[in-house]
Scaffold this active site. Structure first.
Site, PDB file in Angstrom:
ATOM      1  CG  ASN A  62      -0.421  -4.638   3.386  1.00  0.00           C
ATOM      2  OD1 ASN A  62       0.171  -4.323   2.354  1.00  0.00           O
ATOM      3  ND2 ASN A  62      -1.644  -5.095   3.390  1.00  0.00           N
TER       4      ASN A  62
ATOM      5  CD  GLU B  31      -6.744  -4.621  -6.606  1.00  0.00           C
ATOM      6  OE1 GLU B  31      -7.568  -4.744  -5.671  1.00  0.00           O
ATOM      7  OE2 GLU B  31      -7.025  -4.899  -7.778  1.00  0.00           O
TER       8      GLU B  31
ATOM      9  CB  CYS C 188      -6.366  -4.623   1.989  1.00  0.00           C
ATOM     10  SG  CYS C 188      -5.709  -5.838   0.847  1.00  0.00           S
TER      11      CYS C 188
ATOM     12  CD  GLU D 160      -3.245  -6.195  -8.377  1.00  0.00           C
ATOM     13  OE1 GLU D 160      -3.361  -6.576  -7.197  1.00  0.00           O
ATOM     14  OE2 GLU D 160      -2.273  -5.541  -8.790  1.00  0.00           O
TER      15      GLU D 160
HETATM   16  O1  TXE Z   1      -0.225   3.760   1.920  1.00  0.00           O
HETATM   17  P1  TXE Z   1       0.130   4.713   0.780  1.00  0.00           P
HETATM   18  P2  TXE Z   1       0.534   3.589   3.270  1.00  0.00           P
HETATM   19  C1  TXE Z   1      -4.066   1.609   3.488  1.00  0.00           C
HETATM   20  C2  TXE Z   1      -4.218   1.581   4.973  1.00  0.00           C
HETATM   21  C3  TXE Z   1      -3.067   2.378   5.461  1.00  0.00           C
HETATM   22  C4  TXE Z   1      -3.031   3.443   4.423  1.00  0.00           C
HETATM   23  C5  TXE Z   1      -1.740   4.126   4.333  1.00  0.00           C
HETATM   24  O2  TXE Z   1      -5.406   2.228   5.312  1.00  0.00           O
HETATM   25  O3  TXE Z   1      -3.256   2.907   6.714  1.00  0.00           O
HETATM   26  O4  TXE Z   1      -3.331   2.755   3.216  1.00  0.00           O
HETATM   27  O5  TXE Z   1      -0.693   3.182   4.128  1.00  0.00           O
HETATM   28  C6  TXE Z   1       3.251   5.176  -2.519  1.00  0.00           C
HETATM   29  N1  TXE Z   1       2.259   9.034  -5.732  1.00  0.00           N
HETATM   30  N2  TXE Z   1      -3.384   0.479   2.932  1.00  0.00           N
HETATM   31  O6  TXE Z   1       1.057   4.823   3.895  1.00  0.00           O
HETATM   32  O7  TXE Z   1       0.639   5.991   1.322  1.00  0.00           O
HETATM   33  C7  TXE Z   1       3.948   4.805  -1.231  1.00  0.00           C
HETATM   34  O8  TXE Z   1       5.281   5.244  -1.238  1.00  0.00           O
HETATM   35  C8  TXE Z   1       2.582   7.762  -5.987  1.00  0.00           C
HETATM   36  C9  TXE Z   1      -4.186  -0.436   2.206  1.00  0.00           C
HETATM   37  O9  TXE Z   1       1.538   2.540   2.975  1.00  0.00           O
HETATM   38  O10 TXE Z   1      -1.033   4.703  -0.127  1.00  0.00           O
HETATM   39  C10 TXE Z   1       3.793   3.303  -1.248  1.00  0.00           C
HETATM   40  O11 TXE Z   1       4.769   2.703  -2.086  1.00  0.00           O
HETATM   41  N3  TXE Z   1       2.815   6.854  -5.034  1.00  0.00           N
HETATM   42  C11 TXE Z   1      -3.432  -1.407   1.490  1.00  0.00           C
HETATM   43  C12 TXE Z   1       2.400   3.114  -1.845  1.00  0.00           C
HETATM   44  O12 TXE Z   1       2.126   4.328  -2.550  1.00  0.00           O
HETATM   45  C13 TXE Z   1       2.675   7.231  -3.759  1.00  0.00           C
HETATM   46  C14 TXE Z   1      -2.094  -1.760   1.887  1.00  0.00           C
HETATM   47  C15 TXE Z   1       1.314   2.903  -0.801  1.00  0.00           C
HETATM   48  O13 TXE Z   1       1.383   3.983   0.116  1.00  0.00           O
HETATM   49  C16 TXE Z   1       2.311   8.548  -3.426  1.00  0.00           C
HETATM   50  C17 TXE Z   1      -1.382  -0.736   2.600  1.00  0.00           C
HETATM   51  C18 TXE Z   1       2.107   9.476  -4.478  1.00  0.00           C
HETATM   52  N4  TXE Z   1       1.787  10.752  -4.266  1.00  0.00           N
HETATM   53  C19 TXE Z   1      -2.051   0.329   3.092  1.00  0.00           C
HETATM   54  N5  TXE Z   1       2.232   8.648  -2.077  1.00  0.00           N
HETATM   55  C20 TXE Z   1      -4.121  -2.490   0.740  1.00  0.00           C
HETATM   56  N6  TXE Z   1      -5.314  -2.259   0.235  1.00  0.00           N
HETATM   57  O14 TXE Z   1      -3.547  -3.544   0.562  1.00  0.00           O
HETATM   58  C21 TXE Z   1       2.539   7.427  -1.581  1.00  0.00           C
HETATM   59  N7  TXE Z   1       2.824   6.569  -2.598  1.00  0.00           N
END
Ligand code: TXE
Length: 480
Positions: A150, A248, A282, A461
């Protein structure tokens, strides 16, 4: 087609497997570059490079580490236009937002930690005339940093800057959905003279690259920002390995508007806190609670202004709302609008895909959406949507709104609008959230603790909190 490369041991290299994934420009709905489909072998190479660089980097004087990070910040500033454009193309956000927020903030993150680390001091505890204790804070080794799509460069740098400043080496994985600016940053690291292996960036899928980082026995700390489900999975692997963990995660933030607020200021900020970055921050306030005496006035003004927001080509300077990051995310967000209707909600504006003329005709856009008539405890009001969708609800008393605001499993941020100081303090004390903004939103002082309560995360953080996370405290006790 342009190929993004990994950054390992100071070099830009392809993945060992030779395989690449498609990288989409969401505003046109088409592939525009390729990203390494890296795996555990690439993570292993990166970890070995980081481990080899650690002995020297960890004893490099703070002033020298600071100088290199300052240079990196200067290079980000010097490349503002190029980086902002790249972020906008990769993520779909308006270029004006990337230029005014994302990229300057990435430079600030490096500058902040480059200076924080030289100002940082540790504690001493004297036992009167018996002994003196002092605390050493030492870098730990190789840090794993995993970031989301994001705020790509902004959140990526928010992790790696304190990790590097405090003397650790890093294996980092940006989101596979938005890899471009991390790749461009790796080129700037080379230009800034960052020693080989100090920072390594491995691109690819979460379940492959992120998983390999999380599982690696010689990566003893993981800093992660992303979804709560992924955070839970990471914790289940890292906790039994006794890794340091900073998580986070998601949010479902309340925006609480009292009748005594400064209405105009509240209205303009609420538009931003609802829809900035297409609602994909977020910290966005997605549940808006309005004190009943001004509910109708707020509703009329909010709907009128939001329905006029321009959804369009992110490259256009006048665009307020760009594209949603991916087709699957757009579909997920729209499925929540259907759910809200099933749950008895009324869509006051938006609620559907926006069609944009010209080169963006195939892009993934959603009209900013306002929904009313839902109960505070329905799924739409409890689950994170992470898109340009907000709900509005009236309330009568402080007790009632606190109960509704605190009713979700999340506890990241909250916003309160009131001119009554005592009420503001009461609300701040009683809200279950890591951050409370009173009469403002996203006003960030980088020294403050940043993070959430409940399922919004573990740890904080920001400021010295991050330097504490990335160092190991050691107490030294000397008898007089
Ligand atoms: O998040 P992911 P995504 C929330 C928001 C969104 C949802 C999914 O609800 O719809 O998360 O977003 C890595 N082991 N937020 O798909 O999947 C992945 O490659 C280790 C909140 O982006 O959690 C990416 O680099 N890593 C938020 C990172 O994790 C893994 C901001 C985040 O991906 C993994 C964005 C695994 N098994 C989304 N699977 C905030 N709080 O700022 C995925 N990743």
């Amino acid at each position: 087609m342009k190929k993004i490369l990994n950054y390992i041991n100071g070099e830009l290299v392809g993945p060992k497997s030779g395989q690449y994934l498609d990288n989409y420009n969401p505003s046109i709905g088409k592939v525009y570059s390729l990203i390494p489909n890296s795996d555990a072998d690439d993570v292993q190479r990166a970890q070995e490079a980081a481990q080899a660089a650690f002995p020297e980097w960890s004893v490099t004087p703070k002033d020298e580490r600071s100088r290199i990070l300052m240079k990196l910040a200067d290079l980000i500033d010097a490349n503002l236009d190029m980086l902002a454009k790249a972020e906008s193309v990769d993520n779909g956000k308006p270029v004006s937002l990337a230029k005014s927020v994302d990229i300057p903030r990435a430079a600030s993150n490096f500058r902040f930690y480059a200076t924080a680390v030289v100002q940082y001091s540790t504690h001493a505890h004297e036992m009167e005339d018996t002994a003196i204790n002092y605390t050493l804070r030492q870098p730990i080794g190789v840090a794993g940093c995993i970031s989301p799509w994001n705020l790509p460069l902004y959140l990526f740098s928010w992790k790696i800057a304190p990790a590097l400043a405090s003397g650790n080496c890093v294996v980092a994985k940006p989101s596979e959905v938005t890899p471009m600016t991390a790749y461009l940053l790796s080129k700037l690291c080379i230009e800034a003279g960052l020693p080989n292996g100090v920072l390594n960036i491995v691109h690819g899928l979460g379940p492959k690259v992120g998983q390999a980082i999380t599982e690696h026995p010689d990566i003893p700390m993981i800093s992660f920002t992303g979804g709560t489900v992924t955070g839970k999975h990471i914790a289940s692997i890292a906790a039994p390995m006794f890794k340091k963990l900073s998580l986070e995660l998601g949010g479902k933030n309340p925006n609480i508007i009292f009748a005594d607020c400064d209405f105009d200021k509240m209205l303009s900020t609420t538009i931003r806190s609802s829809f900035a970055n297409q609602g994909q921050i977020c910290l966005c306030g997605s549940r808006i609670f309005i004190e009943r005496p001004i509910y109708e006035k707020f509703k009329t003004a909010f709907v009128e202004k939001v329905s006029r927001m321009k959804v369009g080509n992110p490259a256009d300077d006048t665009t307020k709302m760009g594209a949603i990051v991916s087709q699957s995310h757009m579909e997920k967000v729209l499925s929540y609008v259907d759910l809200a209707k099933d749950e008895g909600g009324t869509v006051l504006t938006g609620g559907n895909q926006a069609l944009v003329d010209g080169e963006c005709a195939e892009g993934w856009f959603i009209h900013p959406t306002i929904i009313e008539g839902l109960s505070f405890d329905c799924r739409t009001n409890q689950e994170e949507i992470f898109g340009p969708v907000v709900t509005i609800m009236p309330f009568d008393t402080e007790e009632e709104v606190l109960m509704m605001a605190n009713s979700t499993k999340y506890g990241l941020a909250s916003t309160v609008w009131t001119e009554n100081l005592k009420k503001a303090h009461r609300m701040a004390r009683n809200l279950h959230a890591g951050i409370v903004w009173i009469n403002c939103w996203l006003l960030r002082d980088l020294r403050t603790p940043f993070g959430g309560a409940k399922q919004s995360g573990v740890g904080r953080e920001g400021g010295f909190e991050a330097l504490e996370f990335f160092t190991e405290p050691k107490n030294v006790c000397i008898k007089y």
